[in-house]
Design a protein around this motif. Sequence first.
Motif, PDB file in Angstrom:
ATOM      1  N   LEU A  43       9.743  -1.973   2.228  1.00  0.00           N
ATOM      2  CA  LEU A  43      10.180  -0.575   2.278  1.00  0.00           C
ATOM      3  C   LEU A  43       8.936   0.300   2.201  1.00  0.00           C
ATOM      4  O   LEU A  43       8.257   0.335   1.180  1.00  0.00           O
ATOM      5  CB  LEU A  43      11.134  -0.253   1.116  1.00  0.00           C
ATOM      6  N   TRP A  44       8.631   0.981   3.298  1.00  0.00           N
ATOM      7  CA  TRP A  44       7.496   1.897   3.335  1.00  0.00           C
ATOM      8  C   TRP A  44       8.008   3.319   3.164  1.00  0.00           C
ATOM      9  O   TRP A  44       8.936   3.737   3.859  1.00  0.00           O
ATOM     10  CB  TRP A  44       6.756   1.805   4.672  1.00  0.00           C
ATOM     11  N   HIS A  45       7.384   4.036   2.263  1.00  0.00           N
ATOM     12  CA  HIS A  45       7.772   5.436   2.019  1.00  0.00           C
ATOM     13  C   HIS A  45       6.517   6.294   2.176  1.00  0.00           C
ATOM     14  O   HIS A  45       5.600   6.200   1.360  1.00  0.00           O
ATOM     15  CB  HIS A  45       8.362   5.585   0.617  1.00  0.00           C
ATOM     16  N   LEU A  51       2.047  -1.832  12.974  1.00  0.00           N
ATOM     17  CA  LEU A  51       2.474  -0.520  12.477  1.00  0.00           C
ATOM     18  C   LEU A  51       1.470   0.042  11.479  1.00  0.00           C
ATOM     19  O   LEU A  51       1.264   1.271  11.409  1.00  0.00           O
ATOM     20  CB  LEU A  51       3.853  -0.634  11.828  1.00  0.00           C
ATOM     21  N   PHE A  52       0.853  -0.835  10.704  1.00  0.00           N
ATOM     22  CA  PHE A  52      -0.136  -0.397   9.716  1.00  0.00           C
ATOM     23  C   PHE A  52      -1.297   0.315  10.408  1.00  0.00           C
ATOM     24  O   PHE A  52      -1.810   1.325   9.922  1.00  0.00           O
ATOM     25  CB  PHE A  52      -0.642  -1.608   8.923  1.00  0.00           C
ATOM     26  N   TRP A  53      -1.701  -0.205  11.558  1.00  0.00           N
ATOM     27  CA  TRP A  53      -2.780   0.445  12.314  1.00  0.00           C
ATOM     28  C   TRP A  53      -2.352   1.854  12.718  1.00  0.00           C
ATOM     29  O   TRP A  53      -3.133   2.800  12.633  1.00  0.00           O
ATOM     30  CB  TRP A  53      -3.129  -0.393  13.545  1.00  0.00           C
ATOM     31  N   THR A  82      -2.089  -1.854  -1.381  1.00  0.00           N
ATOM     32  CA  THR A  82      -1.865  -0.399  -1.338  1.00  0.00           C
ATOM     33  C   THR A  82      -2.818   0.206  -0.321  1.00  0.00           C
ATOM     34  O   THR A  82      -3.973  -0.217  -0.218  1.00  0.00           O
ATOM     35  CB  THR A  82      -2.105   0.241  -2.713  1.00  0.00           C
ATOM     36  N   ALA A  83      -2.333   1.167   0.436  1.00  0.00           N
ATOM     37  CA  ALA A  83      -3.166   1.799   1.452  1.00  0.00           C
ATOM     38  C   ALA A  83      -2.795   3.271   1.562  1.00  0.00           C
ATOM     39  O   ALA A  83      -1.732   3.704   1.119  1.00  0.00           O
ATOM     40  CB  ALA A  83      -2.994   1.109   2.801  1.00  0.00           C
ATOM     41  N   LYS A  84      -3.703   4.027   2.176  1.00  0.00           N
ATOM     42  CA  LYS A  84      -3.458   5.451   2.389  1.00  0.00           C
ATOM     43  C   LYS A  84      -3.184   5.692   3.869  1.00  0.00           C
ATOM     44  O   LYS A  84      -3.947   5.267   4.732  1.00  0.00           O
ATOM     45  CB  LYS A  84      -4.667   6.280   1.938  1.00  0.00           C
ATOM     46  N   ALA A  85      -2.073   6.380   4.151  1.00  0.00           N
ATOM     47  CA  ALA A  85      -1.737   6.722   5.535  1.00  0.00           C
ATOM     48  C   ALA A  85      -2.604   7.883   6.004  1.00  0.00           C
ATOM     49  O   ALA A  85      -3.277   8.541   5.201  1.00  0.00           O
ATOM     50  CB  ALA A  85      -0.261   7.084   5.646  1.00  0.00           C
ATOM     51  N   ARG A  86      -2.563   8.139   7.291  1.00  0.00           N
ATOM     52  CA  ARG A  86      -3.388   9.202   7.854  1.00  0.00           C
ATOM     53  C   ARG A  86      -3.084  10.553   7.201  1.00  0.00           C
ATOM     54  O   ARG A  86      -3.974  11.363   6.977  1.00  0.00           O
ATOM     55  CB  ARG A  86      -3.139   9.293   9.358  1.00  0.00           C
ATOM     56  N   GLY A  87      -1.825  10.776   6.866  1.00  0.00           N
ATOM     57  CA  GLY A  87      -1.444  12.049   6.257  1.00  0.00           C
ATOM     58  C   GLY A  87      -1.824  12.190   4.804  1.00  0.00           C
ATOM     59  O   GLY A  87      -1.649  13.261   4.222  1.00  0.00           O
ATOM     60  N   GLY A  88      -2.320  11.104   4.171  1.00  0.00           N
ATOM     61  CA  GLY A  88      -2.789  11.196   2.793  1.00  0.00           C
ATOM     62  C   GLY A  88      -1.912  10.512   1.762  1.00  0.00           C
ATOM     63  O   GLY A  88      -2.325  10.345   0.615  1.00  0.00           O
ATOM     64  N   SER A  89      -0.691  10.107   2.125  1.00  0.00           N
ATOM     65  CA  SER A  89       0.191   9.486   1.139  1.00  0.00           C
ATOM     66  C   SER A  89      -0.133   8.005   0.975  1.00  0.00           C
ATOM     67  O   SER A  89      -0.543   7.323   1.921  1.00  0.00           O
ATOM     68  CB  SER A  89       1.656   9.645   1.557  1.00  0.00           C
TER      69      SER A  89
END
Length: 518
Positions: A37-39, A69-71, A22-29
Amino acid sequence: MTANSDVNSTARLPYIGTLPGTAKARGGSLFQPRHDLWHLREGTHELKLNFYELPELEPEFKNAFKAALFWYAQNHSARHLGNLFYRSKTLFRFKRDATSEPVSEISDIDLLNYKSAIGEHRQWYLSGLSGFLQQWSRLGLTGISTSAVALLQQLRLKTNEKGAAIATMDPLNGPFSALELEALQTALNAAFARRNVDTEEYVLCWLLMMLGQRATQYAALKVCDIGVVHERDGSSTYSLRMPRAKTRDSNARGEFKDRVLTPEIGALVAKYAHAVRTRFVGLLDEPSDAPLFPGQKMDGAIVGFEYHQTSAQIRNKIIKVMRALEVISERTGDRIHIGPKRFRQTVGTRAAEEGHGELVIAELLDHSDTQSVGVYVRSTPAIVERIDRAVAMQLAPLAQAFAGKLIGVATEATRHDDPTSLIRAPAITGTIDAISSCGKHGFCGFLKPIACYTCNSFEPWLDGPHEKVLTYLIAERERLMAVGDARIASINDGAILAVAEVIQRCEDSRDERSAAYG
């Protein structure tokens, strides 16, 4: 085997990246990078990346692609991440179709073949991928050959050609003509009066036509962004604090620009915003933080955006409402092609027509610089130089500017027993005799009878002096053109075409009556 040989052996293994559960995207989600499937939800933008849809990829290549893409998910906006995914998907599909084998690496030969296949006008497809593929390699991930990186560093690729639709006044993808925009506005007003369009849709579409901002900006609006200042003389000034929602910024409400609204639209927006605020009393601690255009509560949305619609939902709503109006273009003879971007282009085009420079247009369209607005100044479309009776009669059936109802005599009017419903035009006809009727109950502040012909409450009489009205309007247009004020001269073009349409309908009605009675 020695320790050194163990290290060297491990170093030669392809590195495909290590992804967390589990990770947090730059936008916070939060999302799960290992899944297919990435949401992600970033402010008003929702992104779903479905790796099941990809062409067949070797497992190691697929994992390396995910790691690259994760980066970007952690360092760039979700919108940019989505663009990279779909551009990569196109490249992968091209190689898979060309080789009929699973994709395990992108080489310089693959890139050259792809560049040739997409053609010169689509080189920006590869231009948009170049930085991503080079970053993929810099991360030490397998999948991009050394020769491919060297090629990308040497290639000079054309970027996406901007402004072609604006420069050519493309009738499908470029700015609306003045007549098209006026027809859309009139049809929207009529649909709202008939309650075929609700208040939210009406406010949204009018703000789009007035301000020309991006769908994501309207999606980010909150009730508290509406400003009202009551002046001492009893008037009110209305403003809108518009979120900038810049593409590279993950915070859609990180910056704002104030926009002044006209009194009529401003009053409507303020009334609508108050109604939205009332709906959220008890749902939010501060109802003024409610979205101006609310949707269903979204699971996984970042704090503060739980009830906001996505930019895609706002865009789809605009398209659905405006397409349902079924307005005909005088340029194509077909229904106007609707796209939110066209309204934005129209704001820039009209500003250029009015003599504003690049800095003003960049400010209106909320550009950070003037690189993308020069096309408006260089390609200002000309106003129709001449509209005479023949031209008006030719354009009238296409423009469909008349929105009222033709009646035979005054007694057929909706308010036939109300003397205030009678419309007179002594400055045009030379008498005080009534020429038509108005079916609207209540005060009207528009100029009679010119504004009447494009109003859905207008009820022109079959034997009314419509030819005199047309002659007057055309003569006034020619007078204004002669003094060099083309913009002012064209203001009543819609009314001219509406009068011409009434004349045609009167002629058709008389012909039908003559045929019926011999």
